[in-house]
Enzyme design. Structure first.
Site, PDB file in Angstrom:
ATOM      1  N   ASP A  74      54.751  67.159  66.074  1.00 27.98           N
ATOM      2  CA  ASP A  74      55.598  66.852  66.383  1.00 27.98           C
ATOM      3  C   ASP A  74      56.988  67.336  67.112  1.00 27.98           C
ATOM      4  O   ASP A  74      57.822  67.224  66.110  1.00 27.98           O
ATOM      5  CB  ASP A  74      56.232  65.188  65.373  1.00 27.98           C
ATOM      6  CG  ASP A  74      57.022  64.112  66.218  1.00 27.98           C
ATOM      7  OD1 ASP A  74      57.582  64.658  67.150  1.00 27.98           O
ATOM      8  OD2 ASP A  74      56.813  63.067  65.703  1.00 27.98           O
TER       9      ASP A  74
ATOM     10  N   GLU B  22      62.409  63.215  55.572  1.00 20.81           N
ATOM     11  CA  GLU B  22      61.761  62.860  56.374  1.00 20.81           C
ATOM     12  C   GLU B  22      60.869  61.887  56.324  1.00 20.81           C
ATOM     13  O   GLU B  22      59.101  61.738  55.443  1.00 20.81           O
ATOM     14  CB  GLU B  22      60.999  63.201  57.469  1.00 20.81           C
ATOM     15  CG  GLU B  22      60.080  63.168  58.491  1.00 20.81           C
ATOM     16  CD  GLU B  22      58.978  62.274  58.753  1.00 20.81           C
ATOM     17  OE1 GLU B  22      59.217  60.711  58.359  1.00 20.81           O
ATOM     18  OE2 GLU B  22      57.806  63.052  58.945  1.00 20.81           O
TER      19      GLU B  22
ATOM     20  N   GLU C  82      55.071  51.384  54.789  1.00 21.07           N
ATOM     21  CA  GLU C  82      54.883  52.931  54.505  1.00 21.07           C
ATOM     22  C   GLU C  82      56.017  53.971  53.939  1.00 21.07           C
ATOM     23  O   GLU C  82      55.821  55.553  54.392  1.00 21.07           O
ATOM     24  CB  GLU C  82      53.818  53.727  54.998  1.00 21.07           C
ATOM     25  CG  GLU C  82      52.060  53.468  54.741  1.00 21.07           C
ATOM     26  CD  GLU C  82      51.676  52.798  53.114  1.00 21.07           C
ATOM     27  OE1 GLU C  82      52.108  52.812  52.516  1.00 21.07           O
ATOM     28  OE2 GLU C  82      50.985  52.430  53.541  1.00 21.07           O
TER      29      GLU C  82
ATOM     30  N   HIS D  80      54.699  61.103  66.904  1.00 21.53           N
ATOM     31  CA  HIS D  80      53.536  60.408  65.985  1.00 21.53           C
ATOM     32  C   HIS D  80      53.972  58.960  66.169  1.00 21.53           C
ATOM     33  O   HIS D  80      53.197  57.872  65.207  1.00 21.53           O
ATOM     34  CB  HIS D  80      53.178  61.394  64.917  1.00 21.53           C
ATOM     35  CG  HIS D  80      54.015  61.270  63.911  1.00 21.53           C
ATOM     36  ND1 HIS D  80      55.736  61.784  63.790  1.00 21.53           N
ATOM     37  CD2 HIS D  80      53.493  60.080  62.381  1.00 21.53           C
ATOM     38  CE1 HIS D  80      56.188  61.664  62.520  1.00 21.53           C
ATOM     39  NE2 HIS D  80      54.951  60.988  61.787  1.00 21.53           N
TER      40      HIS D  80
END
Length: 351
Positions: free
Chosen positions: A24, A119, A128, A269
């Site tokens: 990514d 991240e 999540e 992504h």
């Protein structure tokens, strides 16, 4: 709760997930550019990387001059992270620690860290995600006036078309498959779609659901987000769903550095999150009002997951409140906007 966490960390031992993230480019470059543009915040500083994964953010921090980086990784991927750190020659700077951030402790001679990098984002930012863990790390380990990377997040929304669930099935090699599409949409109503859509499929300008200041937000602030407003279409189209995406922003003294998952930006992504409206898809004209109620609420049993509830409302009902001023084509909104503009012009003349 513990089983849920264990399954979450185990899922990150799948290298396919990390392959997606490492490929990514928008993600990697945003973090690298943000860290390198703020070398003065990293030079000779102590950094904590929450959920280090393969260690790429820790390495960026070390390259920017960090004195010490604690790369905390709860999954078994920590072993690979140590190898990658050594491969890049930073084993004397980066210490990979195998534990959850909830179990992490700093050495006795280190009271607090100067910077936290992470991240943490999931689909539509929240799903999540590790944001709860990042907030905990901030409260326990970050110095007063320390830096968060990123330090802000914004969730956006727009009504949209979804050709992959609607128009694409009107002609399949000369055969109509609209009945198949109906059943497909019913099957997809139990969970949102994670897909890339074209910016041309958005039916309105972006509207903010939530602005999160990571310097002071609490975990309880993440339990529920409610959106109940009228959005004005900026083009003609059929309202087939609601599109949700996010931006994260980094500290900056000059040009703002943003990692955006907007459909018009370089694909990531995370893609976009689409909540389909399976039936009764109204075609709207430009300046038509679109009203709905959206609730994003933390799952009562799985704290890293959220339930998304969507209710379509009648924008012409007296019970639906339009913003002031409203740009829609409803007569009362046109008159109200003209009246407010007239008052503003009179104030300017009198001034």
């Amino acid at each position: 709760m513990e089983v849920d966490s264990d399954e979450y960390f185990k899922s990150y031992e799948d290298l396919d997930i990390h392959e997606l993230m490492l490929k990514d480019k928008a993600r990697n470059e945003a973090y690298k550019n943000a860290i390198f543009a703020n070398k003065h915040l990293f030079q000779d500083k102590i950094v904590l990387d929450v959920g280090a994964g393969t260690g790429i953010l820790s390495i960026f921090a070390a390259q920017a001059g960090a004195k010490k980086v604690y790369a905390v990784e709860a999954s078994k991927l920590f072993e690979l992270a140590r190898e990658i750190v050594k491969e890049n020659g930073f084993e004397d700077v980066i210490e990979v620690v195998h534990c959850k951030i909830e179990d992490f402790t700093l050495p006795d001679d280190v009271e607090k860290v100067d910077v936290i990098v992470s991240e943490f984002m999931g689909f539509y930012l929240l799903h999540e995600s590790m944001l709860d863990s990042v907030i905990l790390a901030r409260e326990r380990f970050l110095k007063p006036n320390g830096s968060m990377f990123p330090d802000r997040a914004i969730i956006y929304i727009s009504p949209c078309r979804i050709p992959s669930l609607f128009e694409d099935w009107e002609n399949v090699s000369g055969v109509k498959m609209t009945k198949f599409a109906e059943q497909l949409r019913k099957q997809r109503t139990t969970k949102p779609e994670i897909a890339s859509i074209q910016s041309s499929d958005l039916l309105s300008d972006e509207t903010i659901i939530a602005f999160l200041d990571l310097n002071d937000i609490s975990t309880s602030d993440l339990d529920r987000f409610d959106f109940n407003e009228v959005i004005v279409a900026n083009k003609e189209g059929r309202v087939e769903g609601i599109c949700i995406w996010f931006d994260v922003l980094f500290p900056s003294d000059n040009d703002e550095i943003v990692l955006s998952t907007h459909p018009q930006c370089e694909s990531t992504h995370w893609k976009q999150t689409i909540v389909p409206i399976p039936e009764n898809n109204e075609t709207v004209e430009a300046f038509s009002p679109i009203a709905f109620k959206l609730t994003i609420q933390r799952h009562p049993e799985h704290f890293r997951r959220y339930n998304i509830l969507l209710e379509i409302l009648d924008p012409y009902s007296d019970e639906v409140i339009h913003p002031l001023p409203c740009d829609c084509n409803l007569t009362k909104c046109i008159l109200t906007k003209a009246h407010l503009q007239s008052l503003s012009e009179n104030d300017f003349v009198n001034a």
